[in-house]
Design an enzyme around this catalytic site. Sequence first.
Site, PDB file in Angstrom:
ATOM      1  N   CYS A   1      37.515  51.524  31.321  1.00 55.77           N
ATOM      2  CA  CYS A   1      37.847  50.208  31.906  1.00 55.77           C
ATOM      3  C   CYS A   1      36.621  49.299  31.884  1.00 55.77           C
ATOM      4  O   CYS A   1      35.575  49.663  32.432  1.00 55.77           O
ATOM      5  CB  CYS A   1      38.346  50.384  33.339  1.00 55.77           C
ATOM      6  SG  CYS A   1      38.495  48.821  34.238  1.00 55.77           S
TER       7      CYS A   1
ATOM      8  N   CYS B   1      35.347  48.515  35.665  1.00 59.52           N
ATOM      9  CA  CYS B   1      34.829  49.526  36.588  1.00 59.52           C
ATOM     10  C   CYS B   1      33.293  49.457  36.661  1.00 59.52           C
ATOM     11  O   CYS B   1      32.636  49.075  35.692  1.00 59.52           O
ATOM     12  CB  CYS B   1      35.262  50.925  36.147  1.00 59.52           C
ATOM     13  SG  CYS B   1      36.926  51.380  36.689  1.00 59.52           S
TER      14      CYS B   1
ATOM     15  N   HIS C   1      39.322  51.463  40.716  1.00 58.78           N
ATOM     16  CA  HIS C   1      40.228  51.119  39.612  1.00 58.78           C
ATOM     17  C   HIS C   1      41.697  51.224  40.034  1.00 58.78           C
ATOM     18  O   HIS C   1      42.563  50.526  39.495  1.00 58.78           O
ATOM     19  CB  HIS C   1      39.953  52.069  38.441  1.00 58.78           C
ATOM     20  CG  HIS C   1      40.759  51.786  37.205  1.00 58.78           C
ATOM     21  ND1 HIS C   1      40.403  50.802  36.310  1.00 58.78           N
ATOM     22  CD2 HIS C   1      41.899  52.352  36.719  1.00 58.78           C
ATOM     23  CE1 HIS C   1      41.298  50.787  35.321  1.00 58.78           C
ATOM     24  NE2 HIS C   1      42.205  51.704  35.542  1.00 58.78           N
TER      25      HIS C   1
ATOM     26  N   ASN D   1      46.511  37.349  38.138  1.00 57.39           N
ATOM     27  CA  ASN D   1      47.686  37.817  37.402  1.00 57.39           C
ATOM     28  C   ASN D   1      47.793  39.294  37.665  1.00 57.39           C
ATOM     29  O   ASN D   1      46.903  40.044  37.270  1.00 57.39           O
ATOM     30  CB  ASN D   1      47.477  37.633  35.902  1.00 57.39           C
ATOM     31  CG  ASN D   1      48.105  36.366  35.401  1.00 57.39           C
ATOM     32  OD1 ASN D   1      48.956  35.787  36.052  1.00 57.39           O
ATOM     33  ND2 ASN D   1      47.664  35.952  34.240  1.00 57.39           N
TER      34      ASN D   1
ATOM     35  N   SER E   1      46.128  42.455  31.394  1.00 56.88           N
ATOM     36  CA  SER E   1      45.772  43.481  30.416  1.00 56.88           C
ATOM     37  C   SER E   1      45.126  44.695  31.065  1.00 56.88           C
ATOM     38  O   SER E   1      44.978  45.721  30.432  1.00 56.88           O
ATOM     39  CB  SER E   1      44.819  42.878  29.386  1.00 56.88           C
ATOM     40  OG  SER E   1      43.733  42.255  30.043  1.00 56.88           O
TER      41      SER E   1
ATOM     42  N   HIS F   1      42.882  47.287  36.836  1.00 62.30           N
ATOM     43  CA  HIS F   1      41.784  47.200  37.801  1.00 62.30           C
ATOM     44  C   HIS F   1      41.950  45.911  38.620  1.00 62.30           C
ATOM     45  O   HIS F   1      42.151  44.845  38.049  1.00 62.30           O
ATOM     46  CB  HIS F   1      40.430  47.187  37.063  1.00 62.30           C
ATOM     47  CG  HIS F   1      39.274  47.410  37.974  1.00 62.30           C
ATOM     48  ND1 HIS F   1      38.494  48.545  37.925  1.00 62.30           N
ATOM     49  CD2 HIS F   1      38.786  46.668  38.989  1.00 62.30           C
ATOM     50  CE1 HIS F   1      37.566  48.468  38.868  1.00 62.30           C
ATOM     51  NE2 HIS F   1      37.726  47.338  39.528  1.00 62.30           N
TER      52      HIS F   1
ATOM     53  N   HIS G   1      41.645  42.600  40.004  1.00 60.59           N
ATOM     54  CA  HIS G   1      40.739  41.487  39.703  1.00 60.59           C
ATOM     55  C   HIS G   1      41.496  40.171  39.631  1.00 60.59           C
ATOM     56  O   HIS G   1      42.709  40.149  39.425  1.00 60.59           O
ATOM     57  CB  HIS G   1      40.023  41.721  38.360  1.00 60.59           C
ATOM     58  CG  HIS G   1      40.909  41.598  37.156  1.00 60.59           C
ATOM     59  ND1 HIS G   1      41.852  42.541  36.808  1.00 60.59           N
ATOM     60  CD2 HIS G   1      41.005  40.621  36.218  1.00 60.59           C
ATOM     61  CE1 HIS G   1      42.477  42.158  35.704  1.00 60.59           C
ATOM     62  NE2 HIS G   1      41.989  40.997  35.323  1.00 60.59           N
TER      63      HIS G   1
ATOM     64  N   GLN H   1      40.712  35.662  38.689  1.00 59.23           N
ATOM     65  CA  GLN H   1      39.892  34.800  37.846  1.00 59.23           C
ATOM     66  C   GLN H   1      39.629  33.488  38.552  1.00 59.23           C
ATOM     67  O   GLN H   1      40.347  33.102  39.475  1.00 59.23           O
ATOM     68  CB  GLN H   1      40.601  34.524  36.517  1.00 59.23           C
ATOM     69  CG  GLN H   1      40.878  35.781  35.711  1.00 59.23           C
ATOM     70  CD  GLN H   1      41.449  35.447  34.344  1.00 59.23           C
ATOM     71  OE1 GLN H   1      40.877  34.677  33.578  1.00 59.23           O
ATOM     72  NE2 GLN H   1      42.600  36.012  34.042  1.00 59.23           N
TER      73      GLN H   1
END
Length: 364
Positions: free
Chosen positions: A67, A70, A130, A170, A178, A181, A183, A185
């Site tokens: 990943c 990570c 993760h 997202n 995609s 993990h 996250h 933006q």
Amino acid sequence: MIDYDVRASDDSSKSERPFDPAEHPHRRRNALTGEWVLVSPHRMQRPWQGQTEHAPPQTAPRYDPSCYLCPGNARAGRLTNPAYKHTFVFTNDFAALQSDTPNGVMQRGRFFLAQAETGVCRVICFSPRHDLTLARMDPPDIRQVVDTWAEQIEELGRDPQIGYVQLFENRGAVMGSSNPHPHGQVWATRRLPTEPSKEDREQRAYFTRRNAPLLVDYLAAELAAAERVVVENDAWVALVPYWAIWPFETLVLPRRHVLHLPELAPLERDALADLLKRLLIRYDNLFETSFPYSMGWHGQPTAGDDYAHWQLHAHFFPPLLRSATVKKFMVGYEMLATPQRDITAEQAAQRLRALPELHYSKRR
Ligand code: ZN
């Protein structure tokens, strides 16, 4: 500017029955964007013959050596993530915007107009783990995410080249994410993007007419109606907005007038972490799946100061309709005419409200 009348229009010559929005097709106006949504409550009776399969069980490791988010792992271009403990922010290695784009406009005749756009795209890792999601993180760790969001608005907002900072997440492969993990933006641009621009226009017009922020008055009306509220605490309310397009769409609003995230007091940030966790557990429990969505914050633009009409809020746009795998598609009439929904906002709120606040993975 049209001021909508609250009385039901009397067109009873056409029908014996009075108009009932819980039963009859109607359209609702989105006060925040000025757009409309078609609501078709009578269609909920029709039999479902589409997909019904269950989602595969989700089992991710706490750490994934492959990943790129990570801690300690390699990213694009020989970069390596630090051994971060809470949140971690870095400039997107494949950024859609760049800060060193030369300013300029190119116009050729009537139809061919291009404006240079500068900006910054960053990734925010919510946790070193993760396998977690915001729904399954502890409130003190979600609070770290809230603080990171506020820091990004503050830091990027100081840049005179930046006019608007968009935070978003997202979540889930169905939304095109995609990497599982946890996250989000942040994309910061010189100019005001399309959706905040519609909201700026409607909020400003309302403020000019009423001398009060639109969403502050809207929340008061929603609390009085008590039909669409899903979760609330001392500082925050999450509700299915009257004009929701996505089946289980929600709007998260502070109880007081707040222009943007950096203004939140420490207790309000703790309360936000609490509210987000309780909302997201309900989402996961609805179809016993890690609920996919796009979410994001809208607050005042960072350039200029004439923004008393703004009210901070978050939108959650989840695509699921009937199960872990049956998703609503925005196609056909919705692409070409007007968004449409079957389940009403009131029914969606009722279903979310009734769900337990213990995550389904902990009940087994
Ligand atoms: Zn908004």
